[in-house]
Design a protein around this motif. Sequence first.
Motif, PDB file in Angstrom:
ATOM      1  N   SER A 212       0.833  -1.202   0.000  1.00  0.00           N
ATOM      2  CA  SER A 212       0.000   0.000   0.000  1.00  0.00           C
ATOM      3  C   SER A 212       0.870   1.255   0.000  1.00  0.00           C
ATOM      4  CB  SER A 212      -0.881   0.006   1.236  1.00  0.00           C
ATOM      5  OG  SER A 212      -0.077  -0.207   2.378  1.00  0.00           O
ATOM      6  N   LYS A 213       0.354   2.289  -0.654  1.00  0.00           N
ATOM      7  CA  LYS A 213       1.045   3.579  -0.617  1.00  0.00           C
ATOM      8  C   LYS A 213       0.335   4.433   0.410  1.00  0.00           C
ATOM      9  CE  LYS A 213       1.645   3.477  -5.476  1.00  0.00           C
ATOM     10  NZ  LYS A 213       1.246   4.196  -6.673  1.00  0.00           N
ATOM     11  N   THR A 214       0.923   4.580   1.585  1.00  0.00           N
ATOM     12  CA  THR A 214       0.300   5.401   2.614  1.00  0.00           C
ATOM     13  C   THR A 214       1.347   6.366   3.140  1.00  0.00           C
ATOM     14  OG1 THR A 214       0.950   4.159   4.570  1.00  0.00           O
ATOM     15  CG2 THR A 214      -0.951   3.322   3.347  1.00  0.00           C
ATOM     16  N   SER A 215       0.892   7.276   3.995  1.00  0.00           N
ATOM     17  CA  SER A 215       1.844   8.233   4.556  1.00  0.00           C
ATOM     18  C   SER A 215       2.573   7.647   5.758  1.00  0.00           C
ATOM     19  CB  SER A 215       1.099   9.498   4.961  1.00  0.00           C
ATOM     20  OG  SER A 215       0.112   9.160   5.910  1.00  0.00           O
ATOM     21  N   ARG A 216       2.299   6.367   6.107  1.00  0.00           N
ATOM     22  CA  ARG A 216       2.985   5.810   7.270  1.00  0.00           C
ATOM     23  C   ARG A 216       3.679   4.471   7.044  1.00  0.00           C
ATOM     24  NH1 ARG A 216      -2.568   5.436  10.867  1.00  0.00           N
ATOM     25  NH2 ARG A 216      -2.508   7.682  10.620  1.00  0.00           N
ATOM     26  N   HIS A 217       3.777   4.030   5.794  1.00  0.00           N
ATOM     27  CA  HIS A 217       4.451   2.762   5.522  1.00  0.00           C
ATOM     28  C   HIS A 217       5.688   2.914   4.660  1.00  0.00           C
ATOM     29  CE1 HIS A 217       0.502   1.156   6.791  1.00  0.00           C
ATOM     30  NE2 HIS A 217       1.247   0.175   7.257  1.00  0.00           N
ATOM     31  N   LEU A 218       6.763   2.315   5.111  1.00  0.00           N
ATOM     32  CA  LEU A 218       7.987   2.208   4.329  1.00  0.00           C
ATOM     33  C   LEU A 218       8.246   0.722   4.104  1.00  0.00           C
ATOM     34  CD1 LEU A 218      10.110   4.699   6.458  1.00  0.00           C
ATOM     35  CD2 LEU A 218       9.330   5.116   4.113  1.00  0.00           C
ATOM     36  N   THR A 219       9.038   0.382   3.092  1.00  0.00           N
ATOM     37  CA  THR A 219       9.408  -1.028   2.938  1.00  0.00           C
ATOM     38  C   THR A 219      10.672  -1.337   3.742  1.00  0.00           C
ATOM     39  OG1 THR A 219      10.540  -0.435   0.901  1.00  0.00           O
ATOM     40  CG2 THR A 219       8.327  -1.353   0.688  1.00  0.00           C
ATOM     41  N   GLU A 220      11.456  -0.295   4.025  1.00  0.00           N
ATOM     42  CA  GLU A 220      12.629  -0.437   4.903  1.00  0.00           C
ATOM     43  C   GLU A 220      12.516   0.628   5.970  1.00  0.00           C
ATOM     44  OE1 GLU A 220      16.653  -0.566   3.084  1.00  0.00           O
ATOM     45  OE2 GLU A 220      17.121   1.051   4.451  1.00  0.00           O
ATOM     46  N   TYR A 221      12.432   0.219   7.215  1.00  0.00           N
ATOM     47  CA  TYR A 221      12.358   1.206   8.293  1.00  0.00           C
ATOM     48  C   TYR A 221      13.250   0.781   9.442  1.00  0.00           C
ATOM     49  CZ  TYR A 221       9.176  -1.857  10.994  1.00  0.00           C
ATOM     50  OH  TYR A 221       8.628  -2.895  11.710  1.00  0.00           O
ATOM     51  N   TRP A 222      13.537   1.731  10.327  1.00  0.00           N
ATOM     52  CA  TRP A 222      14.398   1.427  11.479  1.00  0.00           C
ATOM     53  C   TRP A 222      13.509   1.071  12.659  1.00  0.00           C
ATOM     54  CZ3 TRP A 222      19.770   1.135  11.701  1.00  0.00           C
ATOM     55  CH2 TRP A 222      20.394   1.331  10.463  1.00  0.00           C
ATOM     56  N   HIS A 223      13.866  -0.037  13.264  1.00  0.00           N
ATOM     57  CA  HIS A 223      13.009  -0.669  14.249  1.00  0.00           C
ATOM     58  C   HIS A 223      13.780  -0.729  15.567  1.00  0.00           C
ATOM     59  CE1 HIS A 223       9.868  -4.225  14.394  1.00  0.00           C
ATOM     60  NE2 HIS A 223       9.630  -3.294  15.305  1.00  0.00           N
ATOM     61  N   ALA A 224      13.246  -0.067  16.594  1.00  0.00           N
ATOM     62  CA  ALA A 224      13.840  -0.169  17.934  1.00  0.00           C
ATOM     63  C   ALA A 224      13.064  -1.235  18.678  1.00  0.00           C
ATOM     64  CB  ALA A 224      13.755   1.171  18.657  1.00  0.00           C
ATOM     65  N   GLU A 225      13.728  -2.310  19.033  1.00  0.00           N
ATOM     66  CA  GLU A 225      13.020  -3.429  19.668  1.00  0.00           C
ATOM     67  C   GLU A 225      13.670  -3.785  20.997  1.00  0.00           C
ATOM     68  OE1 GLU A 225      11.174  -6.427  16.884  1.00  0.00           O
ATOM     69  OE2 GLU A 225      12.872  -5.842  15.648  1.00  0.00           O
ATOM     70  N   MET A 226      12.843  -4.331  21.876  1.00  0.00           N
ATOM     71  CA  MET A 226      13.363  -4.777  23.174  1.00  0.00           C
ATOM     72  C   MET A 226      12.718  -6.092  23.548  1.00  0.00           C
ATOM     73  SD  MET A 226      10.844  -4.407  25.637  1.00  0.00           S
ATOM     74  CE  MET A 226      11.263  -3.593  27.146  1.00  0.00           C
TER      75      MET A 226
END
Length: 433
Positions: A212-226
């Motif tokens: 989907s083309k939305t204003s909040r989706h990237l195919t590569e994003y930086w993910h802070a996980e714990m």
Amino acid sequence: MSEKFISISEAIKQNKGKVAIRGWIYRERGSNEFKFLVIRDSSDIIQCVLKKEKFKKQWEDIDKLQIEASLEIIGQIKEDKRAPTGYEISAEKINIVGLSESFPINKDLNEELLGDRRHLWLRSRKMTAILKIRSTIFGAIHEYFRKNNFYEYQSPIFQSVQCEGGSTLFSVPYFGQKGVFLAQTWQLYAEPAIFSLEKIYTIAPSFRAEKSKTSRHLTEYWHAEMEVAWANFEDILFYGEELIKHIVKKVLDENKEELKILERDVKKLEPVINKKFVRMTYTEALKLLKEKANMNIEWGKDLRTIEEDKLSSMFDVPIMITNYPKIVKAFYMKEDSKDKKVVHGVDFIAPEGYGEIIGGSERESDIEKIKKNLIEMGEDPANYEFYLDTRKYGSIPHGGFGLGVERVIAWICGLDTIKDAIPFPRTMTRWKP
Ligand code: 4AD
Ligand code: MG
């Protein structure tokens, strides 16, 4: 020039006397007698005035200078209310370091062309401000977790399993082998490591084949996980709220100038550090949507963007929505012991319609339930053996979450699109330059 160069902001702070600065031409205009150059560096911009009679020999070159040419300038700085940042340098020496061709960025470029020239657009004041805030946010995440005794731990990026559903999985060619994917999350490789380190975190790229083309989706994003050992659901909510508060506080402390350049209304961010986040169950969220917005959502349907946005418009702090129906959430989330239809999963919804910024859960401890969930989604548990071992050898209660760093940047900066939260955005239609 063998001068000691200082940044433009340091020169402005010095406010009088001789200064040596260097940077790029941000704006230029000239007359027969003068050349006005607004110079920018990473710190700020400043107007420099060059008098023709002082630069007789160099005038021909100075007169031809174009936007983005790089220069070193030595001169006297003084206050000048008419100049863009309130100060002006009267130049005594100039060294032209790199000429610039006609710079192919202007106000009239459409989104597509601006995307093609992204490498040049990074120099804009807007992108510079965003990238500085981005840097603060990455720093704040590291700081928060390290201060709370988490170890930084890395998962592989080439992975042999899915975690967040097959529909957004990127397969990669791997020496003729099948079943190799780019990481959607570190999670399945993080859970085995809490038996070693107990409290761990990462900031790493995640990949999602979002169609989907939305204003909040990237195919590569930086993910802070714990991921935390011995943790229950309440602990996960607590860490999520604290982390977001820490990030927002850090930006409000350190990036006042940048927020001003972005024309961000900081009043909208202040409640986030001063007030408790709102908490409600999925079922309560449906009730609220019905009562306050006349939206009828059938129990068991996932919340869509419009519903999340409606809920977010009712509060000035993030909302933690808990106890989602099992059928809309991932296979690893812990089933509620009192109500088997729901899981101990949470989504943090940002204020102002910026969507889900954190997804997390307590993890299912019952190995048979995990296997059953995997089979129901068409997966072969045999591929997950390494993961299932976490429930065989000294299993413990545990949980974790993932925060979408660009979602948080877009929200804090008040951006129209997540694409501006990352230097080179990747979407379904954009992977160049
Ligand atoms: O909710 P998600 O899918 O959760 C997980 O991946 C868990 N395994 C995390 C964990 O428990 N360790 O993704 C987490 C967050 C979302 O809340 C959202 O902020 C962000 O990642 N996100 C995206 N950001 C930008 N573009 C996308 N396509 C994103 N998909 C998810
Ligand atoms: Mg999610």
